[in-house]
Design a protein around this motif. Sequence first.
Motif, PDB file in Angstrom:
ATOM      1  N   ASN A 107       0.815  -1.220   0.000  1.00 18.42           N
ATOM      2  CA  ASN A 107       0.000   0.000   0.000  1.00 18.42           C
ATOM      3  C   ASN A 107       0.851   1.273   0.000  1.00 18.42           C
ATOM      4  N   ARG A 146       2.397   4.544  -1.969  1.00 14.43           N
ATOM      5  CA  ARG A 146       1.880   5.417  -3.028  1.00 14.43           C
ATOM      6  C   ARG A 146       2.973   6.369  -3.513  1.00 14.43           C
ATOM      7  N   GLU A 188      -0.856   5.616 -14.644  1.00 14.38           N
ATOM      8  CA  GLU A 188      -1.295   4.948 -13.417  1.00 14.38           C
ATOM      9  C   GLU A 188      -0.925   3.471 -13.466  1.00 14.38           C
ATOM     10  N   THR A 194      -0.962  -0.111 -10.728  1.00 13.53           N
ATOM     11  CA  THR A 194      -1.208  -0.722  -9.428  1.00 13.53           C
ATOM     12  C   THR A 194      -0.563  -2.094  -9.399  1.00 13.53           C
ATOM     13  N   SER A 244       0.189  -1.350  -3.795  1.00 19.95           N
ATOM     14  CA  SER A 244       0.888  -0.091  -4.037  1.00 19.95           C
ATOM     15  C   SER A 244       0.416   0.542  -5.338  1.00 19.95           C
ATOM     16  N   HIS A 245       0.610   1.851  -5.411  1.00 23.90           N
ATOM     17  CA  HIS A 245      -0.008   2.633  -6.491  1.00 23.90           C
ATOM     18  C   HIS A 245       0.991   3.663  -7.009  1.00 23.90           C
ATOM     19  N   HIS A 300       1.309   7.057  -9.651  1.00 27.34           N
ATOM     20  CA  HIS A 300       0.672   8.095 -10.472  1.00 27.34           C
ATOM     21  C   HIS A 300       1.781   8.858 -11.199  1.00 27.34           C
ATOM     22  N   ILE A 347      -0.109  10.874  -1.029  1.00 24.51           N
ATOM     23  CA  ILE A 347       1.096  10.237  -1.550  1.00 24.51           C
ATOM     24  C   ILE A 347       2.089   9.972  -0.412  1.00 24.51           C
TER      25      ILE A 347
END
Length: 613
Positions: free
Chosen positions: A103, A105, A148, A150, A155-156, A158, A174
């Motif tokens: 998770n 970012r 984007e 994932t 986790s992400h 951008h 973030i």
Amino acid sequence: MGLLPPHIVPVTQKLNRGLQPSREELGRYFQTIAPGMDFLELLPFTLQLGGRPMDVAVRRPMFAPLFRKKRRSRREIFKCGRQVGKTSNAAGSMMMNLVWRKNFRILYVAPLAIYTNRLHHIHFSNMIRSCGLPWPIQDQDCVNNVNEKTFRTGSHFHGVSCFNSAGNALGIAIDWIVLDEVQDLNLDFVPQIRETLRTSDFRWESYFGTARGIENTIQLLYDESSGGEWRMRCGCKAFGRDIIPDLEHDAIGMIQRHGVACPDCSRLIDVERGEWIHRHPDRAQDEYGEDERGNPVIVKAGFAGFHIPATIVRDVCTPYDRYLETIYDKLHGVSRYSEAKFLQEVLGISSDQGGRPITPEEIQKASVLDITEDGEGFNAEHYSLLAGGQDWGGSEITSFTVGTIVGWHPTGVFHCLGAARPTGIPDNERHIPMAAFYQRVGKGRMVGIGADAGFVGSVQNRNLARISGIRTANIAYGTKRDFFHAMPGNNFVVDRTTLIYLAYTLIREGKLLFPKGRWFETFTKDLTATYIEDVEAPNGITIRRYCRRKNLPDDFLHSLGYALFIASIAQGIDLPAMLGLGANGSLSSQAISLQQLGEEGSQTLDFFGFTDS
């Protein structure tokens, strides 16, 4: 790590012999070993670059700080030469955190959309396809596009471009912001982008870029950092000699015909055998204390800086023919760079390349009008129209609220008839003294006010129009193919570079005059706070930018530009055509396409520009 479990020994033996363990063996290996390993150690097993394991510890140890699981400093900056691997290492570091943390970012910010495209196609896509982990890092439910991504870890990623404003980066939470090609980003955007970290426990910031002018964004940030240099050693003196690739330690003398060598004895240097030393070691790491419950908290944030020239990167210095082409010939060859370009692009050292758009002598020559601070000394009836320009300020240290009035004289010259800069007034009340200024000096002849749409403009512009009784337009800066676009609701988007260029050119050509006297020098001094910087876009075309010098206000320049803009369109004057740029011409028209900017087009309206809200 002590004694290894029996099922791990065969894996380590294979790895030591250069053999590839099975996926099952690697799976058990990672489950046992990975929790105690640094990302720097896990990197060769996880990612590939150019078809081979990405081993930063061996091949580019100067980038090792990027791959620490626990960082010494939440903020870091890498000021580099060209082609030293900054983006590939930044991509590798981002990928390691995305696949090994849950998770997490990340926000990647670049000035142009093309950089985000390159990151996706050249780096991320290859790293994802060739990932060496014995389990999938993405599945059918994951997103994997340019802007984007994932991962199964939750986790992400951008990716956004922020050439015109910081707007694309706002509105998301973030853990780590990565600002690439930061030399081409507006320094004023950085505090806004940092707001995305507000709720994070990590709050990491990383800046990457190539050296530019000494007052460029990257150098101003680097000046706040620890100023790290890669120190190598030569044994040619009694106690050894420090080899440091900066001007103070003869970085130019290191570049010799046979290779990167000691400036004293000319012995070749092993560029990978070095260590980071910092000019300001107290800034190189965060300083911790305890809160009232005994929990560790940061009491002083560090800002680690790393200077990486091409001369310390082995892949650039070898083989020998590559060294000659990429380093030596650019200093001594027939196609050698200028001094400024060599320092910046090869050695990663900022140099003063910014030109002055105007001189104090040119400003003095234009300051000839007998107008007093009270707005006396001119007859409003002598002008076909008057227009105002309003810039809203903030800190009243380097940013002020300034209003300006410009008149169009029948002789074909603009006259600046006055300016006001109220101080010590709350933000939400500054429209009141500005309205009084426009009513008093404008003497009922004003056709409108052009006001800054940013900052508090969305509210204050309406208040200014209501109190003053003068129609007020919202002017937003952008990078446009045309000089300006008009939109409903008194809204305009104006090419920033072109408007500033036009203001300076009008002064230099004697087509814009100012009041004389010490009282008005307070305002015209703002005109010298700007310097010119030429930036090369990815398409090879040079972009001209006007940048503000650190700690100097430039608010009068912008309010003057807004007033000139309103006066010209009200009078039916095409300013770009008047000064040789063509009808509604823009300095940005040939530099960057809208696609590269990631910018949406706006509706163009063929009318004076003011509409009822």
